[in-house]
Scaffold this active site. Structure first.
Site, mmCIF file in Angstrom:
data_model
loop_
_atom_site.group_PDB
_atom_site.id
_atom_site.type_symbol
_atom_site.label_atom_id
_atom_site.label_comp_id
_atom_site.label_asym_id
_atom_site.label_seq_id
_atom_site.Cartn_x
_atom_site.Cartn_y
_atom_site.Cartn_z
ATOM 1 N N ARG A 57 0.732 13.972 13.860
ATOM 2 C CA ARG A 57 1.201 13.852 12.464
ATOM 3 C C ARG A 57 1.421 15.226 11.829
ATOM 4 N NH1 ARG A 57 -1.365 8.655 9.760
ATOM 5 N NH2 ARG A 57 0.690 8.592 8.814
ATOM 6 N N LYS B 33 0.849 -1.208 0.000
ATOM 7 C CA LYS B 33 0.000 0.000 0.000
ATOM 8 C C LYS B 33 0.879 1.250 0.000
ATOM 9 C CE LYS B 33 -1.720 1.572 4.071
ATOM 10 N NZ LYS B 33 -1.419 2.973 4.369
ATOM 11 N N ASN B 34 1.873 1.267 0.879
ATOM 12 C CA ASN B 34 2.635 2.508 1.061
ATOM 13 C C ASN B 34 3.589 2.785 -0.098
ATOM 14 O OD1 ASN B 34 1.159 2.914 3.331
ATOM 15 N ND2 ASN B 34 2.758 2.279 4.761
ATOM 16 N N CYS C 268 -4.670 12.163 13.122
ATOM 17 C CA CYS C 268 -5.595 11.033 12.974
ATOM 18 C C CYS C 268 -5.528 10.267 14.293
ATOM 19 C CB CYS C 268 -5.162 10.158 11.816
ATOM 20 S SG CYS C 268 -3.544 9.474 12.116
ATOM 21 N N ASP D 283 3.928 -0.004 12.251
ATOM 22 C CA ASP D 283 2.688 -0.517 11.638
ATOM 23 C C ASP D 283 2.402 -1.960 12.018
ATOM 24 O OD1 ASP D 283 3.098 1.335 8.510
ATOM 25 O OD2 ASP D 283 2.502 1.935 10.514
ATOM 26 N N ARG E 154 -8.904 0.053 4.282
ATOM 27 C CA ARG E 154 -7.939 1.018 3.719
ATOM 28 C C ARG E 154 -6.667 0.316 3.272
ATOM 29 N NH1 ARG E 154 -6.005 4.666 7.737
ATOM 30 N NH2 ARG E 154 -4.561 5.076 6.046
#
Ligand code: EPZ
Length: 417
Positions: free
Chosen positions: A121, A22-23, A116, A305, A397
């Site tokens: 952030r 994803k990243n 978030c 993560d 997501r």
């Protein structure tokens, strides 16, 4: 709102093919705006963060279409340099668009992404880097307006090896006059992949993967047909799913060297972990040993993560574990939910002390963020009885069909609307 229902105590057994990162893909979608030629990103994961990033590109005037599992992007008719508030708020990584939009249009406007559920952030390191590249920044209100008529290369030292700031500055510097050097750059594998992606279009970047990255300004970029690296966090999540259920798994299409930190920790629990080429094999013991200490760090340290997922694993080990979350300020929202399932966890500032219990029990829990949601699924797999996980749009997501893949591996899990 969809939910997941998990009936625990089913061993995970079998083989799964890991998804693409994803990243890595999100950064490449942002970088696509740098060229007016065709971009093909193969094996793209069908996850909502990718959909939302594609929406932003369309908003800027690009054409984006799926062709099987490839995303085909054409930014030749891109004409807007402003990301609408609604889309910027939807996706934190919209901030990665600033650099490439500046590179292409020499001006950019985006709503301040804000925080978030995992932390404040801030984007001060992004802004500092842009200013060093001779970009004027106006941060009045909740919009950031950038004017980069004359982007000039420079030497930039990051106070912290921020992934997003490293990528954003890299992309803003692609067409800069002269050479840019980023010192104390983030070393995550997704950054080396972004370098390779941009170089495949004709960029001149070197050093990504190390703490010093050099970007030599070029005039234009061409087309690219690229397959990104696989997702190290998703691979790690499935290894933990097998570990927490006392099962065994073969994860294929992964890069073991991207998660050596996790492999080392899983071996400490006495899981048997082997790897060969792009496959990782794990067999769990009947009783897992606790891990003395896990500290999240920038790559190649233990990834933040995977903190929530390994914390869930620690809740059912024999002993006490200490987890320290060094990257984000409030990345323990999953703890309150795990306590509802009978976990014994104490959180103090950035530390979580986890005292293992023989068994968790099913409960009605809520996912507050992407990886915290995945951690609740891990706990549900191991718990006695039924766990209902709400807020699974967070999980969508970043995980391509988590429930379906776990089902194929023997879990009793279903998605209900
Ligand atoms: C990227 O976020 C990832 N997201 C995150 O993955 C990941 O957790 C994070 O890197 C760390 O590895 C994407 O790649 C889309 P950072 P990013 O800038 O770039 C501070 C997931 O679950 N910081 O490396 O936002 C910041 O507050 C997501 O897939 C500043 O202080 O992370 C944090 O404490 C979650 N100022 C630390 O650096 C800045 O200008 C790391 O942030 C920027 C960051």
């Amino acid at each position: 709102m969809d939910k997941l229902l998990v009936k625990g105590n089913k061993r995970i057994n079998g083989r799964m093919r890991n998804q693409t990162s994803k990243n890595a893909v999100l950064a490449m979608l942002a970088a696509s705006i740098l060229t007016d030629k065709e971009v093909i990103i193969r094996q793209c994961p069908k996850i909502t963060d990718v959909d939302n990033m594609a929406k932003i590109l369309v908003e800027l005037g690009c054409k984006v279409k799926w062709e099987g599992d490839s995303l085909v992007i054409d930014c030749s008719s891109a004409h807007r340099h402003e990301i609408p508030h609604s889309l910027a708020k939807e996706l934190r990584s919209s901030i990665f668009m600033l650099g490439p939009i500046l590179g292409r249009f020499h001006k950019a406007k985006v709503a301040y992404p804000g925080g978030c559920d995992i932390g404040i952030r801030p984007i001060d390191l992004h802004i500092k880097g842009f200013k060093a590249l001779n970009i004027d920044i106006d941060e009045s209100g909740d919009t950031i307006c950038c004017d980069g008529k004359d982007i000039k290369g420079n030497i930039i030292h990051l106070d912290f090896p921020s992934v997003g700031a490293t990528e954003n500055i890299m992309m803003a510097a692609v067409f800069a006059e002269g050479t840019t050097v980023i010192k104390n750059a983030a070393k995550e594998p997704e950054i080396a992949d972004l370098q390779n992606f941009i170089n495949a279009m004709g960029g001149k970047i070197s050093g990504a993967g190390s703490s010093t990255i050099e970007i030599e300004g070029v005039k234009k970029l061409g087309s690219v047909d690229y397959t990104p690296i696989s997702d190290r966090i998703v691979a790690g999540t499935y290894l933990i799913a097998a570990a927490i259920t006392g099962g065994s798994i073969e994860v294929e299409n992964c890069h073991p060297e991207h998660i050596y930190s996790l492999i080392t920790k899983l071996r400490e629990t006495t899981c048997k972990v082997e790897y060969f080429n792009d496959k990782i094999y794990l067999t769990a013991p009947k009783t897992l040993q606790s891990i003395h200490k896990i500290e999240t760090m920038p790559f190649p340290g233990f990834p933040t993560d995977l903190q929530a997922q390994i914390l869930a694993l620690m809740t059912v080990t024999n002993g006490t574990s200490l987890i320290v979350e060094n990257i984000f300020e409030t990345r323990y929202k999953h703890v309150a939910e795990l306590l509802k399932m009978g976990a014994k966890i104490t959180v103090k500032d950035r530390m979580a002390i986890v005292r293992g219990v023989p068994k968790l029990y099913g409960a009605n829990v809520y996912a507050y963020d992407l990886r915290g949601g995945a951690a609740l699924v891990m706990a549900g797999l191991a718990a006695d009885g039924l766990t209902q996980i709400n807020g699974i749009h967070h999980i969508d997501r970043g995980y391509e069909d988590l429930a379906g893949t776990l089902q194929s591996l023997g879990a009793d899990i279903k998605r209900i609307t």
